[in-house]
Enzyme design. Structure first.
Site, short mmCIF file in Angstrom:
data_model
loop_
_atom_site.label_atom_id
_atom_site.label_comp_id
_atom_site.label_asym_id
_atom_site.label_seq_id
_atom_site.Cartn_x
_atom_site.Cartn_y
_atom_site.Cartn_z
N ARG A 13 0.96 -1.21 -0.04
CA ARG A 13 0.07 -0.26 -0.12
C ARG A 13 0.87 1.34 0.09
O ARG A 13 1.02 1.87 -1.12
CB ARG A 13 -0.85 -0.06 1.42
CG ARG A 13 -2.21 1.13 0.95
CD ARG A 13 -1.84 2.31 1.41
NE ARG A 13 -1.17 2.44 2.71
CZ ARG A 13 -0.80 3.79 3.09
NH1 ARG A 13 -0.73 4.73 2.28
NH2 ARG A 13 -0.27 3.87 4.41
N ASP A 14 1.43 1.56 1.01
CA ASP A 14 2.21 2.84 1.22
C ASP A 14 3.64 2.86 0.04
O ASP A 14 3.91 3.82 -0.49
CB ASP A 14 2.96 2.76 2.86
CG ASP A 14 3.17 4.22 2.88
OD1 ASP A 14 3.07 5.25 2.14
OD2 ASP A 14 3.70 4.60 4.17
N HIS A 204 6.04 4.20 12.62
CA HIS A 204 5.80 4.16 11.05
C HIS A 204 7.07 4.89 10.58
O HIS A 204 6.64 6.34 10.91
CB HIS A 204 4.41 4.57 10.63
CG HIS A 204 4.50 4.45 9.00
ND1 HIS A 204 3.47 3.55 8.36
CD2 HIS A 204 4.75 5.43 8.12
CE1 HIS A 204 3.59 4.12 7.14
NE2 HIS A 204 4.44 5.14 6.91
N HIS A 206 9.61 6.85 7.65
CA HIS A 206 10.20 6.90 6.43
C HIS A 206 11.74 7.32 6.58
O HIS A 206 12.27 7.78 7.52
CB HIS A 206 9.53 7.89 5.54
CG HIS A 206 8.17 7.26 5.21
ND1 HIS A 206 7.85 7.26 4.14
CD2 HIS A 206 6.82 7.13 5.78
CE1 HIS A 206 6.82 6.75 3.65
NE2 HIS A 206 6.13 6.70 4.73
N CYS A 237 4.74 9.32 -0.16
CA CYS A 237 3.33 9.67 -0.36
C CYS A 237 2.84 10.47 -1.37
O CYS A 237 3.67 11.41 -1.49
CB CYS A 237 2.86 10.24 1.16
SG CYS A 237 1.17 10.97 1.07
N ASN A 246 9.60 4.13 2.73
CA ASN A 246 9.60 3.69 4.24
C ASN A 246 10.97 3.03 4.67
O ASN A 246 11.70 2.43 3.62
CB ASN A 246 8.51 2.47 4.42
CG ASN A 246 7.12 3.01 4.30
OD1 ASN A 246 6.72 3.19 3.17
ND2 ASN A 246 6.55 3.31 5.46
N1 COA Z 1 -13.32 4.88 -2.49
C1 COA Z 1 -13.59 5.14 -3.69
N2 COA Z 1 -14.16 6.22 -4.21
C2 COA Z 1 -14.39 7.28 -3.26
C3 COA Z 1 -14.01 7.12 -2.04
C4 COA Z 1 -13.51 6.20 -1.60
N3 COA Z 1 -13.32 5.60 -0.22
N4 COA Z 1 -14.73 8.30 -1.30
C5 COA Z 1 -14.99 9.07 -2.07
N5 COA Z 1 -15.15 8.29 -3.43
C6 COA Z 1 -15.49 8.91 -4.72
C7 COA Z 1 -16.82 9.34 -4.73
O1 COA Z 1 -17.74 8.51 -4.70
C8 COA Z 1 -16.85 10.51 -5.88
O2 COA Z 1 -16.78 9.91 -6.92
P1 COA Z 1 -17.71 10.49 -8.28
O3 COA Z 1 -16.75 11.63 -8.63
O4 COA Z 1 -17.70 9.37 -9.28
O5 COA Z 1 -19.01 10.82 -7.97
C9 COA Z 1 -15.40 11.20 -5.62
O6 COA Z 1 -14.77 10.18 -5.18
C10 COA Z 1 -15.33 12.50 -4.71
O7 COA Z 1 -15.88 12.19 -3.65
P2 COA Z 1 -15.76 13.46 -2.51
O8 COA Z 1 -16.55 12.74 -1.21
O9 COA Z 1 -15.91 14.63 -2.81
O10 COA Z 1 -14.06 13.13 -2.26
P3 COA Z 1 -13.23 14.22 -2.54
O11 COA Z 1 -12.84 14.39 -3.98
O12 COA Z 1 -12.99 15.13 -1.62
O13 COA Z 1 -11.73 13.13 -2.20
C11 COA Z 1 -11.19 11.16 -0.93
C12 COA Z 1 -11.71 12.70 -1.00
C13 COA Z 1 -10.61 11.08 0.54
C14 COA Z 1 -11.95 9.96 -1.52
C15 COA Z 1 -9.47 11.38 -1.79
O14 COA Z 1 -8.99 12.37 -1.44
C16 COA Z 1 -9.09 9.97 -1.39
O15 COA Z 1 -9.31 9.00 -1.83
N6 COA Z 1 -7.87 10.21 -0.88
C17 COA Z 1 -6.78 8.96 -0.63
C18 COA Z 1 -5.77 9.65 -0.03
C19 COA Z 1 -4.66 8.42 0.19
O16 COA Z 1 -4.85 7.37 0.14
N7 COA Z 1 -3.34 8.98 0.61
C20 COA Z 1 -2.37 8.21 0.92
C21 COA Z 1 -2.56 7.78 2.29
S1 COA Z 1 -1.20 8.44 3.45
ZN ZN Z 2 3.90 6.15 5.18
#
Ligand code: COA
Ligand code: ZN
Length: 302
Positions: A13-14, A204, A206, A237, A246
């Protein structure tokens, strides 16, 4: 009998979320299976996040389905309730939620502020309690934030109190951009272990500034017995400028075993998993001790 320490591999994942080359779900399952074959029983296998935000993590449901019934603690990252629902429907029973030490990092990662993410986490923890799902909580940028600079350790201690009180299975202190120094880690983790015991804590790190292993050492001395690490040092990230990989699982296992702790991980098999990570990505740097480990365990690293 030496004391057990858990190493949780977050490479699938990371490690992979930031790679230019996206691995297929099948390739990611192969990597997880190589880790399990080395005796690793804690692996973060994917993320139920928006595929628009993190395209490399698409196909998490397929990965969870392929690994169904595998013994061990296989977790998936979720950013919100939607991720929780999708992960639950796919059959995941251990989820990893991220909370934040700063608003800047919370906004960059999930477009919410800290308080909004905390509120979502409280809801997820409550829901998980009803569903019998266990939720790990990682606090991002615990020492320094790429947007807001140094973090007040009290912010992290308060988050630990809150999340442990709300029923998280484990609270993991993350140095997302590899900016921590061992003295700060020693101080933060001895306070936390003193107040909560080590059983539900983790770290955790890096290796951005080459202090990853020194930080593991400092945390282990403070009593921490759970460490995230990434096979072959994969990582970085996508939302934290300047974050590199990491700390490598093979280096962490070597260090913890040297300290007399029991990881229950088979080094030759772990080196085969590191080789696979390198073959699949073409970019995994490998552990700092890779050359020596390959010779010492009579396994070719390439
Ligand atoms: N899985 C899949 N799709 C998701 C979701 C999830 N957990 N959460 C929201 N979505 C989808 C929504 O259904 C929407 O889809 P559409 O455009 O087809 O309608 C779209 O994403 C936007 O939804 P919204 O609630 O407005 O979210 P956003 O655009 O503000 O995005 C996150 C927020 C959290 C979904 C997004 O920023 C994200 O997935 N970030 C992950 C960050 C990450 O993994 N970082 C690494 C970890 S350290
Ligand atoms: Zn990390």
């Amino acid at each position: 009998m030496s004391e057990r320490v858990i190493v949780n591999d977050v490479g699938p994942r990371d490690g992979l979320q930031n790679q230019a080359k996206h691995l297929s779900p099948g390739e990611r399952v192969r990597l997880v299976q190589a880790l399990l074959a080395a005796g690793m029983d804690h692996v973060e296998v994917g993320a139920f996040v928006s595929p628009k935000a993190v395209p490399a993590m698409a196909g998490a449901a397929e990965i969870v389905a392929a690994l169904q019934g595998t013994p061990g603690t296989l977790s998936v990252l979720i950013p919100n309730m939607k991720g929780y629902e999708l992960a639950l429907a796919a059959g995941a029973r251990v989820m990893a939620m991220v909370v934040y030490a700063t608003d800047g990092m919370a906004r960059a990662n999930v477009g919410r502020d800290r308080a909004e993410v905390d509120a979502a986490t409280a809801e997820i923890l409550e829901r998980a309690r009803q569903d019998g799902v266990s939720v790990l909580t990682t606090i991002s940028v615990s020492f320094e934030c790429p947007f807001e600079g140094p973090v007040d350790p009290q912010v992290v201690q308060d988050a630990a109190d809150r999340m442990l009180d709300w029923g998280t299975a484990r609270f993991i202190v993350a140095d997302t951009i590899g900016a921590a120094a061992p003295d700060a880690v020693a101080s933060m983790m001895s306070d936390m272990v003193g107040r909560h015991g080590a059983g539900r804590l983790g770290c955790h790190f890096h290796d951005t500034r080459a202090l990853g292993l020194a930080n593991v050492y400092a945390a282990a001395n403070a009593g921490v017995r759970y460490f995230d690490a990434s096979i072959a040092g994969l990582g970085g990230c996508p939302f934290a400028p300047g974050a590199t990989g990491n700390v490598a699982t093979e280096d962490v296992v070597m260090l913890l075993e040297r300290l007399g702790l029991d990881t229950s991980i088979d080094m030759p098999a772990l080196l085969r998993a590191a080789d696979l990570a390198k073959d699949l990505t073409g970019t995994a740097p490998g552990g700092r001790a890779g050359t020596w480990l390959a010779q010492a365990f009579r396994e070719k690293a390439s």
